[in-house]
Design an enzyme around this catalytic site. Structure first.
Site, short mmCIF file in Angstrom:
data_model
loop_
_atom_site.label_atom_id
_atom_site.label_comp_id
_atom_site.label_asym_id
_atom_site.label_seq_id
_atom_site.Cartn_x
_atom_site.Cartn_y
_atom_site.Cartn_z
N GLU A 69 9.76 16.94 14.70
CA GLU A 69 9.98 16.84 13.26
C GLU A 69 9.03 17.78 12.53
OE1 GLU A 69 8.78 13.29 10.99
OE2 GLU A 69 10.81 13.23 10.19
N GLU A 126 10.40 2.21 10.13
CA GLU A 126 11.35 3.31 9.90
C GLU A 126 10.56 4.60 9.99
OE1 GLU A 126 14.48 3.04 9.67
OE2 GLU A 126 14.67 0.89 9.33
N GLY A 148 7.25 5.72 7.64
CA GLY A 148 6.34 6.85 7.71
C GLY A 148 6.52 7.58 9.02
N SER A 149 5.46 8.25 9.44
CA SER A 149 5.57 9.09 10.63
C SER A 149 5.58 8.27 11.91
CB SER A 149 4.40 10.07 10.66
OG SER A 149 3.20 9.34 10.79
N LYS A 184 0.86 -1.19 0.00
CA LYS A 184 0.00 0.00 0.00
C LYS A 184 0.90 1.24 0.00
CE LYS A 184 -1.76 2.72 2.87
NZ LYS A 184 -1.61 3.93 2.05
N CYS A 211 13.53 12.10 5.41
CA CYS A 211 13.59 11.65 6.81
C CYS A 211 14.95 12.00 7.39
CB CYS A 211 13.32 10.16 6.90
SG CYS A 211 14.30 9.22 5.74
P1 NAD Z 1 2.51 8.76 7.25
O1 NAD Z 1 2.85 8.08 8.53
O2 NAD Z 1 1.41 9.75 7.26
O3 NAD Z 1 2.11 7.67 6.16
C1 NAD Z 1 2.95 6.60 5.81
C2 NAD Z 1 2.12 5.47 5.24
O4 NAD Z 1 1.28 4.95 6.30
C3 NAD Z 1 1.16 5.90 4.13
O5 NAD Z 1 1.09 4.89 3.17
C4 NAD Z 1 -0.16 6.04 4.87
O6 NAD Z 1 -1.29 5.92 4.03
C5 NAD Z 1 -0.07 4.90 5.87
N1 NAD Z 1 -0.95 5.01 7.04
C6 NAD Z 1 -1.46 6.14 7.60
N2 NAD Z 1 -2.25 5.81 8.65
C7 NAD Z 1 -2.21 4.47 8.77
C8 NAD Z 1 -2.82 3.54 9.67
N3 NAD Z 1 -3.63 3.92 10.66
N4 NAD Z 1 -2.57 2.22 9.51
C9 NAD Z 1 -1.75 1.79 8.53
N5 NAD Z 1 -1.17 2.62 7.63
C10 NAD Z 1 -1.38 3.95 7.76
O7 NAD Z 1 3.87 9.38 6.70
P2 NAD Z 1 4.09 10.25 5.39
O8 NAD Z 1 3.55 11.62 5.63
O9 NAD Z 1 3.63 9.49 4.19
O10 NAD Z 1 5.70 10.31 5.34
C11 NAD Z 1 6.46 11.21 6.07
C12 NAD Z 1 7.05 10.55 7.30
O11 NAD Z 1 7.81 9.43 6.92
C13 NAD Z 1 8.00 11.46 8.06
O12 NAD Z 1 7.78 11.33 9.44
C14 NAD Z 1 9.38 10.89 7.71
O13 NAD Z 1 10.38 11.12 8.66
C15 NAD Z 1 9.07 9.45 7.59
N6 NAD Z 1 10.08 8.77 6.78
C16 NAD Z 1 10.98 7.96 7.43
C17 NAD Z 1 11.98 7.32 6.71
C18 NAD Z 1 12.96 6.41 7.40
O14 NAD Z 1 13.54 5.57 6.73
N7 NAD Z 1 13.17 6.54 8.69
C19 NAD Z 1 12.06 7.50 5.33
C20 NAD Z 1 11.13 8.34 4.70
C21 NAD Z 1 10.14 8.96 5.45
#
Ligand code: NAD
Length: 510
Positions: A398, A263, A241-242, A188, A297
């Site tokens: 962040e 991550e 993600g976050s 996804k 990130c």
């Molecule tokens: P996000 O957490 O909003 O979304 C990430 C993914 O999770 C998306 O596909 C989203 O649809 C999904 N998601 C959201 N709610 C969910 C739930 N309740 N259950 C399951 N899946 C869910 O993050 P974003 O805004 O897409 O990305 C930015 C974040 O990602 C920043 O915090 C950044 O630091 C982090 N990031 C980390 C790394 C790393 O390797 N550490 C790399 C890139 C980005």
């Protein structure tokens, strides 16, 4: 080229395009029949519509994956790797097209988008090589005529949930090691970047990957993503993600005893010592802080500077920021693209106001850049605060945008303490000419990645990628470490003595 926001004639076809699911080798409408628009963050153009999938679609995808994985795990790893080599070749062939799509749907400047696709190409070739390595270990047995070894076996069905900021690179870090080690996937992507996700899956399709091995479920996190976490036949969730979402996933997966590899966020710092090459440090701060509009990130959002060089550094940084060009990332002369969406723009602006209220001094920027392009994009002026105290919110949380906070320190010990005094631990960097300081920093900076005389960004795919503390849960993407995420270790004992030999009892080592 299929999609380009620069050409009106192609934009027309893109506008009506629907980005659907790919399940068991077929492109399918979501069972809800619902779609939401995909928006170009540089100008507000609608690029198409993305499927809003539900638990029913996830279930279909998982069933296909379970079936496909039963056969795939028996395919010799070097043979699995052949598909990955083909994927690498196809990514290379389509590099420019993929890069243009990334720039259209998430806004990073085209040069960076090309670099991102290159990362996926490198990963395909690197992981294909693992098809002929994937080393286990042999060990001596404590018993006679007995052989002992450990081998890697696949986990089963892997659910991959990815963000929008590196829409193909992060998907490649997860899908390629998962496949070469014998797993099947349900992926996804972020609803902000469905187009490049579809193109990546089409490349897997063109490479001839057996049906059902990679399944794409487009849609929202709370619906499709959460359904993946709940599904009993998904054995592992690979998430980037976050922090807030990762924590939620981990809580639920923990209750279900499901494996997770998470991550998450960062609050990365560049340390500038009084003996640093300042010109190099400045160039690196600009690149790490404002590259990808601060939405990496690993973006540098703090500069921890020795008080002796603070003023000089600030003057030079402000000068460098003035020369940055904001705009649509397709324009090769643009340095900084838009933020991903309106919500992100508002969040950055809120943090800037928090910084001002906290008493930090604004050196430059600090405003929505509403006049860039057609005025409908999500641009923010590259912003630098100074006189930031380590306990301010702008120094701890962040922001994920083009905002840098400068914190002044007296010496290296204080710089390291400030660097480490945040809840995240992804990347850090130090500029110094002193080898003793270098080794102290390598030892004491509490982050998964440490750069010496380079900014906080620039990971290479054959090294482990990930962070300490609340950035992750102990796993690493990319590099050989990724194999540990997608495999189980199996210990195997082969007794060829024809007698009952009891470990710890029938040995001469008592
Ligand atoms: P996000 O957490 O909003 O979304 C990430 C993914 O999770 C998306 O596909 C989203 O649809 C999904 N998601 C959201 N709610 C969910 C739930 N309740 N259950 C399951 N899946 C869910 O993050 P974003 O805004 O897409 O990305 C930015 C974040 O990602 C920043 O915090 C950044 O630091 C982090 N990031 C980390 C790394 C790393 O390797 N550490 C790399 C890139 C980005």
């Amino acid at each position: 080229m299929g999609i380009s926001i620069e050409k009106n004639e192609t934009t027309e076809t893109v506008k009506t395009k629907k980005f659907m699911n790919y399940i068991d080798g077929e492109w399918k409408e979501p069972s809800s029949g619902k779609y939401i628009p995909v928006i170009n963050p540089a100008n507000g153009d609608i690029l198409g519509e993305v499927a809003q999938s539900s638990a029913a679609d996830v279930d279909q995808a998982v069933r296909a994956a379970v079936k496909a994985q039963k056969k795939w795990r028996l395919v010799p790893a070097p043979e699995r790797a052949e598909y990955l080599f083909t994927v690498g070749r196809l990514l290379k062939k389509n590099k420019e097209k993929l890069a243009q799509i990334i720039t259209s749907e998430m806004g990073k400047v085209i040069e960076e988008a090309r670099g991102e696709v290159q990362e996926a190409i490198d990963m395909a070739h690197y992981m294909a090589g693992e098809g002929r390595r994937m080393f286990g270990e042999t060990m001596p047995s404590e018993l006679r005529n007995k052989f002992a070894m450990s081998i890697r076996v696949p986990v089963g069905v892997v659910g991959i949930i990815t963000p929008w900021n590196f829409p193909i690179a992060i998907a490649s870090w997860k899908s390629l090691p998962a496949l070469v080690t014998g797993n099947a996937l349900v992926w996804k992507p972020s609803p902000d970047t469905p187009i490049v996700a579809e193109e990546f899956v089409k490349i897997y399709e063109e490479a001839g990957l057996p049906e059902g091995l990679i399944n794409l479920v487009q849609g929202s996190g709370p619906e499709a993503g959460a359904a993946m976490v709940e599904h009993p036949d998904i054995d592992l969730i690979g998430f980037t993600g976050s922090n807030a979402v990762g924590r939620k996933i981990n809580e639920r997966a923990g209750a279900l005893l499901k494996r997770t590899s998470l991550e998450m966020g960062g609050k990365n710092a560049i340390l500038v010592m009084d003996d640093a090459n300042l010109d190099l440090a400045i160039e690196s701060i600009i690149w790490s802080g404002f590259g990808t509009t601060g939405q990496r990130c690993t973006a540098a959002s703090r500069v921890i500077v020795h008080e002796a060089v603070k003023q000089h550094l600030e003057e030079k940084l402000v000068e460098a920021v003035r020369s940055l060009r904001l705009g649509d990332g397709h324009d090769e002369t643009v340095d900084v693209g838009p933020l991903i969406n309106k919500k992100a723009l508002e969040k950055v602006d809120q943090y800037v106001h928090i910084g001002i209220d906290e008493g930090a001094t604004l050196l430059c920027g600090g405003k929505v850049a509403g006049k860039v392009g057609n005025g409908k994009g999500f641009f923010y002026e590259p912003t630098i605060f100074t006189d930031v105290q380590p306990d301010m919110a702008i120094a701890k949380e962040e922001i994920f945008g083009p905002v840098i906070s400068i914190i002044s320190v007296k010496d290296l010990d204080e710089a390291i303490a400030v660097n480490n005094d945040v809840s995240f631990g992804l990347s850090s960097s130090i500029f110094t000419a002193d080898v003793n300081r270098v080794f102290q920093a390598m030892r004491d900076l509490d982050t998964g990645i440490v750069y010496i005389n380079a900014g906080t960004t620039g990971a290479e795919i054959h090294l482990p990628f990930g962070g300490t503390k609340e950035t992750g849960n102990g796993h690493r993407d990319s590099g050989v470490a990724a194999l540990d995420v997608y495999t189980e270790w199996r210990a195997v004992y082969v007794d060829y003595s024809n007698t009952l030999q009891r470990a710890q009892i029938d040995t001469n080592t008592k």
